[in-house]
Design an enzyme around this catalytic site. Structure first.
Site, PDB file in Angstrom:
ATOM      1  N   CYS A 113      -1.827   4.955  -2.287  1.00  0.00           N
ATOM      2  CA  CYS A 113      -3.283   4.299  -2.906  1.00  0.00           C
ATOM      3  C   CYS A 113      -4.041   5.594  -2.932  1.00  0.00           C
ATOM      4  O   CYS A 113      -5.268   5.428  -3.500  1.00  0.00           O
ATOM      5  CB  CYS A 113      -3.471   3.179  -2.559  1.00  0.00           C
ATOM      6  SG  CYS A 113      -2.369   1.879  -2.988  1.00  0.00           S
ATOM      7  N   HIS A 252     -11.454   1.674  -3.054  1.00  0.00           N
ATOM      8  CA  HIS A 252     -10.243   1.455  -3.473  1.00  0.00           C
ATOM      9  C   HIS A 252      -9.975  -0.123  -3.756  1.00  0.00           C
ATOM     10  O   HIS A 252     -10.186  -0.687  -3.090  1.00  0.00           O
ATOM     11  CB  HIS A 252      -8.977   1.920  -2.797  1.00  0.00           C
ATOM     12  CG  HIS A 252      -7.766   1.268  -2.918  1.00  0.00           C
ATOM     13  ND1 HIS A 252      -7.078   1.258  -4.335  1.00  0.00           N
ATOM     14  CD2 HIS A 252      -6.679   0.592  -2.262  1.00  0.00           C
ATOM     15  CE1 HIS A 252      -6.028   0.907  -4.234  1.00  0.00           C
ATOM     16  NE2 HIS A 252      -5.477   0.504  -2.954  1.00  0.00           N
ATOM     17  N   ASN A 282      -4.642  -4.431  -7.588  1.00  0.00           N
ATOM     18  CA  ASN A 282      -4.461  -3.111  -6.973  1.00  0.00           C
ATOM     19  C   ASN A 282      -3.724  -2.307  -7.925  1.00  0.00           C
ATOM     20  O   ASN A 282      -2.323  -2.228  -8.081  1.00  0.00           O
ATOM     21  CB  ASN A 282      -3.781  -3.441  -5.642  1.00  0.00           C
ATOM     22  CG  ASN A 282      -3.692  -2.061  -4.868  1.00  0.00           C
ATOM     23  OD1 ASN A 282      -3.721  -1.147  -5.278  1.00  0.00           O
ATOM     24  ND2 ASN A 282      -3.510  -2.239  -3.465  1.00  0.00           N
TER      25      ASN A 282
HETATM   26  C1  LIG Z   1      -1.690  -9.862   1.811  1.00  0.00           C
HETATM   27  C2  LIG Z   1      -2.753 -10.760   1.986  1.00  0.00           C
HETATM   28  C3  LIG Z   1      -3.637 -11.283   0.865  1.00  0.00           C
HETATM   29  C4  LIG Z   1      -2.678 -11.960   2.663  1.00  0.00           C
HETATM   30  O1  LIG Z   1      -3.633 -12.789   3.069  1.00  0.00           O
HETATM   31  P1  LIG Z   1      -3.815 -13.249   4.523  1.00  0.00           P
HETATM   32  O2  LIG Z   1      -5.089 -14.207   4.615  1.00  0.00           O
HETATM   33  O3  LIG Z   1      -3.638 -12.273   5.713  1.00  0.00           O
HETATM   34  O4  LIG Z   1      -2.705 -14.246   4.584  1.00  0.00           O
HETATM   35  P2  LIG Z   1      -1.474 -14.272   5.676  1.00  0.00           P
HETATM   36  O5  LIG Z   1      -0.620 -13.154   5.293  1.00  0.00           O
HETATM   37  O6  LIG Z   1      -2.071 -14.483   6.799  1.00  0.00           O
HETATM   38  O7  LIG Z   1      -0.731 -15.700   4.993  1.00  0.00           O
HETATM   39  C5  LIG Z   1      -1.404 -16.814   5.375  1.00  0.00           C
HETATM   40  C6  LIG Z   1      -0.356 -17.750   4.759  1.00  0.00           C
HETATM   41  O8  LIG Z   1      -0.183 -17.672   3.115  1.00  0.00           O
HETATM   42  C7  LIG Z   1       1.182 -17.577   2.735  1.00  0.00           C
HETATM   43  N1  LIG Z   1       1.107 -16.801   1.577  1.00  0.00           N
HETATM   44  C8  LIG Z   1       1.303 -15.493   1.652  1.00  0.00           C
HETATM   45  N2  LIG Z   1       1.296 -15.017   0.124  1.00  0.00           N
HETATM   46  C9  LIG Z   1       1.058 -16.072  -0.582  1.00  0.00           C
HETATM   47  C10 LIG Z   1       0.898 -16.421  -1.768  1.00  0.00           C
HETATM   48  N3  LIG Z   1       0.780 -15.255  -2.881  1.00  0.00           N
HETATM   49  N4  LIG Z   1       0.462 -17.773  -2.273  1.00  0.00           N
HETATM   50  C11 LIG Z   1       0.368 -18.755  -1.355  1.00  0.00           C
HETATM   51  N5  LIG Z   1       0.599 -18.463  -0.005  1.00  0.00           N
HETATM   52  C12 LIG Z   1       0.864 -17.264   0.236  1.00  0.00           C
HETATM   53  C13 LIG Z   1       1.804 -16.980   4.067  1.00  0.00           C
HETATM   54  O9  LIG Z   1       3.170 -17.232   4.037  1.00  0.00           O
HETATM   55  C14 LIG Z   1       1.297 -17.697   5.304  1.00  0.00           C
HETATM   56  O10 LIG Z   1       1.894 -18.981   5.344  1.00  0.00           O
HETATM   57  P3  LIG Z   1       2.072 -19.596   6.592  1.00  0.00           P
HETATM   58  O11 LIG Z   1       0.740 -19.591   7.500  1.00  0.00           O
HETATM   59  O12 LIG Z   1       2.778 -20.800   6.326  1.00  0.00           O
HETATM   60  O13 LIG Z   1       2.890 -18.526   7.324  1.00  0.00           O
HETATM   61  C15 LIG Z   1      -4.025  -9.811   2.805  1.00  0.00           C
HETATM   62  O14 LIG Z   1      -3.319  -9.580   4.291  1.00  0.00           O
HETATM   63  C16 LIG Z   1      -4.099  -8.602   2.327  1.00  0.00           C
HETATM   64  O15 LIG Z   1      -4.911  -8.321   1.451  1.00  0.00           O
HETATM   65  N6  LIG Z   1      -3.756  -7.238   3.036  1.00  0.00           N
HETATM   66  C17 LIG Z   1      -4.164  -6.096   2.676  1.00  0.00           C
HETATM   67  C18 LIG Z   1      -3.248  -5.813   1.629  1.00  0.00           C
HETATM   68  C19 LIG Z   1      -3.360  -4.367   0.850  1.00  0.00           C
HETATM   69  O16 LIG Z   1      -4.577  -4.139   0.557  1.00  0.00           O
HETATM   70  N7  LIG Z   1      -2.357  -3.723   0.474  1.00  0.00           N
HETATM   71  C20 LIG Z   1      -2.254  -2.628  -0.417  1.00  0.00           C
HETATM   72  C21 LIG Z   1      -3.188  -1.297   0.535  1.00  0.00           C
HETATM   73  S1  LIG Z   1      -3.353  -0.044  -0.600  1.00  0.00           S
END
Ligand SMILES: CC(C)(COP(=O)(O)OP(=O)(O)OC[C@H]1O[C@@H](n2cnc3c(N)ncnc32)[C@H](O)[C@@H]1OP(=O)(O)O)[C@@H](O)C(=O)NCCC(=O)NCCS
Length: 334
Positions: A113, A252, A282
């Site tokens: 990215c 980004h 993204n």
């Molecule tokens: C991916 C992201 C949105 C997840 O959000 P979060 O608040 O950290 O959520 P978590 O990963 O802690 O998951 C929380 C719960 O939601 C669930 N969950 C994950 N994706 C889900 C979705 N699309 N819909 C519903 N539930 C979801 C998980 O399974 C977890 O459930 P559990 O508590 O029963 O285990 C966040 O971590 C993020 O944006 N990270 C950066 C990613 C990024 O920018 N990547 C590209 C970089 S260039």
């Protein structure tokens, strides 16, 4: 006289097909409410079946050439930032060079990215050194081709698109500073395991889904909210400016919560931190030039505005550029 590189043209392209959160609700166990609350994304675009990364990039590049009012033959360098190239080789840049009718060197740079900032660094350096005079710099990705649409942890995040700028030699800055960084010890946090020389994409590996994006979302989140403020501060110091002088921070576009946290950590009002992640998702290498083009075409950039363009991504990689905007605000018809 010092030779600088300035952005003299810009363009972008989003493919037509929209994938909304409601569409995703029918595909995986998720909800519009979860996606909007955790990411700020409402919809993203998907490249059509006949559209590869080079096709997205070509439309954005043509628009950038048009905005700079120059023909393809006066470009003497094409640098394409992408991590979803049409093929392993030839490069996406080679395919684009032919489609655009350019007569110059053309190559890809790959930093996930952060690829656009790396491409900008490469092209600006070539111009500043006198090796190039007019460069086309493209960020293009069709990353959804590498996303597992049964994995709710990743499939809600990504979209496809392209953005491009024309960089030209100038007596006045331009691109005032660019810093890049890499921490390969974080390589496992965000990766596409198979399809390269380490793990060729065999039938068995594809059955395991190793050809798709894998991510440790929590760790990438923590990295992003550290990396963006640090890179911005470093690039500002390199150009002799302070956060308060920035008219816009263009980060980004990965997640609205990352963008909000970064604004807070840098002490920037949220209204000066640009965001269009709600409608693009993204788009990887495309996200920064797409955001910049949105700002420009919506009439919110004026000559002399000081901008910070800041990226982060797999590698782990990060990069920031401090840019003095030179293009006049477009006259809007509405
Ligand atoms: C991916 C992201 C949105 C997840 O959000 P979060 O608040 O950290 O959520 P978590 O990963 O802690 O998951 C929380 C719960 O939601 C669930 N969950 C994950 N994706 C889900 C979705 N699309 N819909 C519903 N539930 C979801 C998980 O399974 C977890 O459930 P559990 O508590 O029963 O285990 C966040 O971590 C993020 O944006 N990270 C950066 C990613 C990024 O920018 N990547 C590209 C970089 S260039």
């Amino acid at each position: 006289m010092t030779r600088h590189a300035a952005i003299v043209g810009i363009g972008s392209y989003l493919p037509e097909r929209r994938l909304t959160n409601t569409d995703l609700e029918a595909m995986v166990d998720t909800s519009d409410e979860w996606i909007v609350t955790r990411t700020g994304i409402s919809e993203r675009r998907l490249a059509g079946p006949d559209e590869a990364t080079s096709d997205l990039g070509v439309v954005a590049a043509r628009r950038a050439l048009e905005s700079a009012a120059i023909g393809p033959r006066s470009i003497d360098l094409l640098v394409v930032g992408t991590s979803s190239p049409d093929h392993i080789f030839p490069s996406t840049a080679a395919l684009m060079q032919d489609k655009l009718g350019l007569a110059c060197a053309a190559f890809d740079v790959m930093a996930a990215c952060t690829s656009f900032i790396h491409a900008l660094y490469t092209a600006a350096s070539a111009i500043e050194s006198g090796r190039a005079t007019r460069a086309l710099v493209v960020g293009a990705d069709a990353l959804t081709r590498h996303v597992d649409f049964t994995d709710r942890g990743t499939c809600v995040l990504f979209g496809d698109g392209a953005g491009a700028v024309v960089l030209e030699a100038s007596d006045t800055p331009g691109v005032e500073s660019i810093v890049l960084g890499t921490d390969g010890s974080g390589a496992d946090l965000l990766k596409i395991p198979a399809g390269g020389s380490a793990l060729p994409a065999t039938e068995e590996r594809c059955r395991e889904g190793l050809q798709f994006v894998q991510m440790n979302g929590n760790e990438v989140f923590k990295f992003a909210v550290r990396a963006i403020p640090a890179a911005t501060t470093q690039a500002l110091a390199a150009s002799g400016h302070a956060v308060a002088e920035l008219v816009w921070l263009v980060p980004h576009q990965a997640n609205q919560r990352i963008i909000a946290t970064v604004a807070d950590r840098l002490g920037m009002p949220e209204e000066r931190v640009f965001s269009n992640v709600a409608t693009t998702g993204n788009t990887s290498a495309a996200s920064i030039p797409l955001a910049l083009d949105d700002l420009y075409t919506s009439g919110r950039l004026a000559p002399n505005d000081l901008l910070a363009l800041v990226g982060f991504g797999a590698g782990l990689t990060w990069g920031a550029a401090i840019v003095r905007w030179v293009l006049p605000t477009p006259i809007r018809e509405d």
